[in-house]
Motif scaffolding. Sequence first.
Motif, PDB file in Angstrom:
ATOM      1  N   ARG A 234       0.837  -1.205   0.000  1.00 26.69           N
ATOM      2  CA  ARG A 234       0.000   0.000   0.000  1.00 26.69           C
ATOM      3  C   ARG A 234       0.872   1.255   0.000  1.00 26.69           C
ATOM      4  NH1 ARG A 234      -5.290  -1.098   0.801  1.00 26.69           N
ATOM      5  NH2 ARG A 234      -5.443   0.688  -0.631  1.00 26.69           N
ATOM      6  N   ARG A 235       0.351   2.298  -0.610  1.00 29.07           N
ATOM      7  CA  ARG A 235       1.140   3.495  -0.886  1.00 29.07           C
ATOM      8  C   ARG A 235       1.831   4.106   0.338  1.00 29.07           C
ATOM      9  NH1 ARG A 235      -1.943   5.398  -4.002  1.00 29.07           N
ATOM     10  NH2 ARG A 235      -0.808   5.165  -5.948  1.00 29.07           N
ATOM     11  N   PRO A 236       1.151   4.285   1.474  1.00 32.28           N
ATOM     12  CA  PRO A 236       1.844   4.927   2.605  1.00 32.28           C
ATOM     13  C   PRO A 236       3.122   4.222   3.021  1.00 32.28           C
ATOM     14  CG  PRO A 236      -0.517   4.892   3.000  1.00 32.28           C
ATOM     15  CD  PRO A 236      -0.275   4.036   1.783  1.00 32.28           C
ATOM     16  N   LEU A 237       3.107   2.883   2.986  1.00 27.01           N
ATOM     17  CA  LEU A 237       4.316   2.137   3.318  1.00 27.01           C
ATOM     18  C   LEU A 237       5.308   2.155   2.169  1.00 27.01           C
ATOM     19  CD1 LEU A 237       6.035   0.272   5.060  1.00 27.01           C
ATOM     20  CD2 LEU A 237       4.676  -1.660   4.210  1.00 27.01           C
ATOM     21  N   ALA A 238       4.817   1.945   0.946  1.00 28.78           N
ATOM     22  CA  ALA A 238       5.719   1.877  -0.215  1.00 28.78           C
ATOM     23  C   ALA A 238       6.535   3.143  -0.362  1.00 28.78           C
ATOM     24  CB  ALA A 238       4.906   1.620  -1.479  1.00 28.78           C
ATOM     25  N   GLU A 239       5.954   4.287  -0.038  1.00 24.96           N
ATOM     26  CA  GLU A 239       6.674   5.553  -0.161  1.00 24.96           C
ATOM     27  C   GLU A 239       7.669   5.775   0.970  1.00 24.96           C
ATOM     28  OE1 GLU A 239       3.495   8.361  -0.523  1.00 24.96           O
ATOM     29  OE2 GLU A 239       3.313   8.083  -2.692  1.00 24.96           O
ATOM     30  N   LEU A 240       7.480   5.058   2.083  1.00 27.38           N
ATOM     31  CA  LEU A 240       8.437   5.152   3.190  1.00 27.38           C
ATOM     32  C   LEU A 240       9.674   4.306   2.963  1.00 27.38           C
ATOM     33  CD1 LEU A 240       6.297   4.962   6.478  1.00 27.38           C
ATOM     34  CD2 LEU A 240       7.652   6.906   5.667  1.00 27.38           C
ATOM     35  N   LEU A 241       9.494   3.135   2.365  1.00 29.71           N
ATOM     36  CA  LEU A 241      10.603   2.191   2.226  1.00 29.71           C
ATOM     37  C   LEU A 241      11.561   2.642   1.131  1.00 29.71           C
ATOM     38  CD1 LEU A 241       8.666  -1.199   2.466  1.00 29.71           C
ATOM     39  CD2 LEU A 241      10.088  -0.132   4.230  1.00 29.71           C
ATOM     40  N   PRO A 242      12.843   2.377   1.303  1.00 28.56           N
ATOM     41  CA  PRO A 242      13.815   2.776   0.272  1.00 28.56           C
ATOM     42  C   PRO A 242      13.637   1.974  -1.005  1.00 28.56           C
ATOM     43  CG  PRO A 242      14.884   1.489   2.010  1.00 28.56           C
ATOM     44  CD  PRO A 242      13.494   1.778   2.481  1.00 28.56           C
ATOM     45  N   ASN A 243      13.899   2.628  -2.113  1.00 25.63           N
ATOM     46  CA  ASN A 243      13.798   2.033  -3.436  1.00 25.63           C
ATOM     47  C   ASN A 243      14.764   0.855  -3.573  1.00 25.63           C
ATOM     48  OD1 ASN A 243      13.499   1.644  -6.252  1.00 25.63           O
ATOM     49  ND2 ASN A 243      15.097   3.137  -6.679  1.00 25.63           N
ATOM     50  N   GLN A 244      14.270  -0.280  -4.092  1.00 26.88           N
ATOM     51  CA  GLN A 244      15.104  -1.458  -4.316  1.00 26.88           C
ATOM     52  C   GLN A 244      15.372  -1.699  -5.800  1.00 26.88           C
ATOM     53  OE1 GLN A 244      16.348  -3.303  -1.445  1.00 26.88           O
ATOM     54  NE2 GLN A 244      15.632  -1.288  -0.773  1.00 26.88           N
ATOM     55  N   GLY A 245      14.819  -0.862  -6.658  1.00 30.37           N
ATOM     56  CA  GLY A 245      15.029  -0.991  -8.090  1.00 30.37           C
ATOM     57  C   GLY A 245      16.078  -0.014  -8.598  1.00 30.37           C
ATOM     58  N   HIS A 246      16.135   0.143  -9.914  1.00 25.12           N
ATOM     59  CA  HIS A 246      17.048   1.120 -10.491  1.00 25.12           C
ATOM     60  C   HIS A 246      16.708   2.516  -9.959  1.00 25.12           C
ATOM     61  CE1 HIS A 246      18.617  -1.944 -13.080  1.00 25.12           C
ATOM     62  NE2 HIS A 246      17.508  -2.069 -13.793  1.00 25.12           N
ATOM     63  N   TYR A 247      17.733   3.332  -9.774  1.00 25.39           N
ATOM     64  CA  TYR A 247      17.497   4.636  -9.138  1.00 25.39           C
ATOM     65  C   TYR A 247      16.524   5.491  -9.938  1.00 25.39           C
ATOM     66  CZ  TYR A 247      20.527   7.072 -12.506  1.00 25.39           C
ATOM     67  OH  TYR A 247      21.069   7.609 -13.645  1.00 25.39           O
ATOM     68  N   PHE A 248      16.533   5.337 -11.268  1.00 23.60           N
ATOM     69  CA  PHE A 248      15.664   6.173 -12.099  1.00 23.60           C
ATOM     70  C   PHE A 248      14.223   5.662 -12.132  1.00 23.60           C
ATOM     71  CE2 PHE A 248      18.520   3.521 -14.710  1.00 23.60           C
ATOM     72  CZ  PHE A 248      17.618   2.587 -15.208  1.00 23.60           C
ATOM     73  N   ASN A 249      13.976   4.503 -11.514  1.00 25.31           N
ATOM     74  CA  ASN A 249      12.598   3.992 -11.395  1.00 25.31           C
ATOM     75  C   ASN A 249      12.017   4.222 -10.010  1.00 25.31           C
ATOM     76  OD1 ASN A 249      12.369   3.007 -14.017  1.00 25.31           O
ATOM     77  ND2 ASN A 249      13.267   1.025 -13.492  1.00 25.31           N
ATOM     78  N   GLY A 250      12.735   4.904  -9.157  1.00 21.38           N
ATOM     79  CA  GLY A 250      12.322   5.047  -7.770  1.00 21.38           C
ATOM     80  C   GLY A 250      11.029   5.793  -7.564  1.00 21.38           C
ATOM     81  N   ASP A 251      10.639   6.620  -8.552  1.00 21.81           N
ATOM     82  CA  ASP A 251       9.398   7.374  -8.385  1.00 21.81           C
ATOM     83  C   ASP A 251       8.187   6.651  -8.953  1.00 21.81           C
ATOM     84  OD1 ASP A 251      10.211   7.588 -11.002  1.00 21.81           O
ATOM     85  OD2 ASP A 251       9.712   9.719 -11.209  1.00 21.81           O
ATOM     86  N   VAL A 252       8.371   5.427  -9.441  1.00 26.26           N
ATOM     87  CA  VAL A 252       7.255   4.607  -9.939  1.00 26.26           C
ATOM     88  C   VAL A 252       6.987   3.531  -8.900  1.00 26.26           C
ATOM     89  CG1 VAL A 252       6.395   3.142 -11.793  1.00 26.26           C
ATOM     90  CG2 VAL A 252       7.948   5.055 -12.315  1.00 26.26           C
ATOM     91  N   LEU A 253       5.836   3.617  -8.254  1.00 27.28           N
ATOM     92  CA  LEU A 253       5.595   2.806  -7.067  1.00 27.28           C
ATOM     93  C   LEU A 253       5.780   1.313  -7.326  1.00 27.28           C
ATOM     94  CD1 LEU A 253       4.822   3.914  -4.277  1.00 27.28           C
ATOM     95  CD2 LEU A 253       2.484   3.142  -4.707  1.00 27.28           C
ATOM     96  N   TYR A 254       5.228   0.802  -8.433  1.00 25.64           N
ATOM     97  CA  TYR A 254       5.273  -0.653  -8.644  1.00 25.64           C
ATOM     98  C   TYR A 254       6.652  -1.130  -9.127  1.00 25.64           C
ATOM     99  CZ  TYR A 254       4.564   0.142 -13.690  1.00 25.64           C
ATOM    100  OH  TYR A 254       4.693   0.528 -15.011  1.00 25.64           O
ATOM    101  N   LYS A 255       7.556  -0.187  -9.413  1.00 22.27           N
ATOM    102  CA  LYS A 255       8.914  -0.575  -9.799  1.00 22.27           C
ATOM    103  C   LYS A 255       9.898  -0.499  -8.643  1.00 22.27           C
ATOM    104  CE  LYS A 255       8.488   0.800 -14.664  1.00 22.27           C
ATOM    105  NZ  LYS A 255       9.066   1.623 -15.756  1.00 22.27           N
ATOM    106  N   ARG A 256       9.478   0.033  -7.511  1.00 22.15           N
ATOM    107  CA  ARG A 256      10.399   0.231  -6.381  1.00 22.15           C
ATOM    108  C   ARG A 256      10.888  -1.083  -5.790  1.00 22.15           C
ATOM    109  NH1 ARG A 256      10.507   5.281  -3.980  1.00 22.15           N
ATOM    110  NH2 ARG A 256      10.905   4.416  -1.910  1.00 22.15           N
ATOM    111  N   PHE A 257      10.092  -2.149  -5.931  1.00 21.62           N
ATOM    112  CA  PHE A 257      10.427  -3.421  -5.285  1.00 21.62           C
ATOM    113  C   PHE A 257      10.615  -4.546  -6.303  1.00 21.62           C
ATOM    114  CE2 PHE A 257       7.667  -0.843  -2.523  1.00 21.62           C
ATOM    115  CZ  PHE A 257       8.637  -0.446  -1.614  1.00 21.62           C
ATOM    116  N   THR A 258      10.979  -4.168  -7.534  1.00 23.79           N
ATOM    117  CA  THR A 258      11.265  -5.148  -8.576  1.00 23.79           C
ATOM    118  C   THR A 258      12.633  -4.835  -9.175  1.00 23.79           C
ATOM    119  OG1 THR A 258      10.001  -3.773 -10.134  1.00 23.79           O
ATOM    120  CG2 THR A 258       8.860  -5.647  -9.144  1.00 23.79           C
ATOM    121  N   PRO A 259      13.718  -5.256  -8.494  1.00 20.50           N
ATOM    122  CA  PRO A 259      15.061  -4.890  -8.934  1.00 20.50           C
ATOM    123  C   PRO A 259      15.474  -5.523 -10.251  1.00 20.50           C
ATOM    124  CG  PRO A 259      15.160  -6.410  -7.075  1.00 20.50           C
ATOM    125  CD  PRO A 259      13.730  -6.002  -7.218  1.00 20.50           C
TER     126      PRO A 259
END
Length: 407
Positions: A234-259
Amino acid sequence: MTLDSDFVRSQFPAFSQDATAEIANFENAGGSYACGFVIDRLTRFYTERKTQPYGPASPSRLGGEEMDEARTRMAALLGVAGDELSFGPSTTQNTYVLAQAFRKWLKPGEAIVVTNQDHEANSGPWRRLADEGIEVREWRMNPETGHLDPEDLEPLLDESVRLVCFPQCSNVVGEINPVVEITAMAHAAGAFVCVDGVSYAPHGFPNVGELGPDIYLFSAYKTYGPHQGLMVVRRPLAELLPNQGHYFNGDVLYKRFTPAGPDHAQIAACAGMADYVEALAAHHGAPEGTAVARGEFVHDLMRAREVELLQPLLDAVKARNAVRLLGPAEAENRAPTVALALAADPFEANDKLAARGVMAGASDFYANRALEGMGVSPDKGVLRLSFTHYTSKAEVDRLLNALDDIL
């Protein structure tokens, strides 16, 4: 409304193929048959769309559109926003990625709660955070019944707890845990909630938005689809956790946890799971409404059918002297995943079932902690009989006759 079993089975090619038609499949908790909608979409992608997606040429453009369709429709079915749903190679892999995000976010001295009822995928990755100075507290089930009592969670919750992890349903105990109640308790203590839905989702896709957890995980290959893990954050948590994907995908929520790069074809094929739910809803006269409402209609049809078929199986095994049924003996509050601790060798029992045309499972099922918590040796394992709504009464009768022969 009663589930039309003939219509359901007509949606699964496995029931009309020589290799599988004569086998009574009771190993569905290890992976369900794929529905025709998924198979057709996967075949189409590999034959017509197998290019880099999202380009201007039609095969590329259509491939990207089908991937987006899968995310949008599955998220709608689950009652969450489209960008809150991610795809990954498996639920285990998705959980490891999330644990790495929490590793960077949590501070030494903060705490998480895990259970001993879980599959290792929702236990091991979180427990490893102890290496980073995170306190790991174990919420233990009743060693006799396998029940996970919310009252036993209460003393574990205080202001230092940041995450509570538990299964909606254990893959060996089978009891359905009260997600709404547990989530409310954890949220009241200021903690986020991670629910492993792998063993529940095959029995009806849940309304995750209504249930309330911050993370919900399940596997498409156990819900009539391809080999993918689906993960709601869910968005409130996803925006708190550090990005685990490519740095340039960090602002796309569903890409943050798909490295890693996603499996394009399998993601696109996941839309077939939504096709299947919609086909069941239409065939059974579901009222017009939102995707999540029609999904709940189908969920209830599936569960009613499973409860009807499950109780005779539970009745047949619970009174046997050489058999210990793990989990509840009443069908209403358990999934049709029935683990039996046998006096005999469960692997030999499984071989005997196979010789009678019944496919079951014998293993620890990656639930070592749960088995140990109930006094069952993981080395010996259990015999597991699992089915879903597409199972027929004739197949259950065949299983019961086979059990009479071998137990």
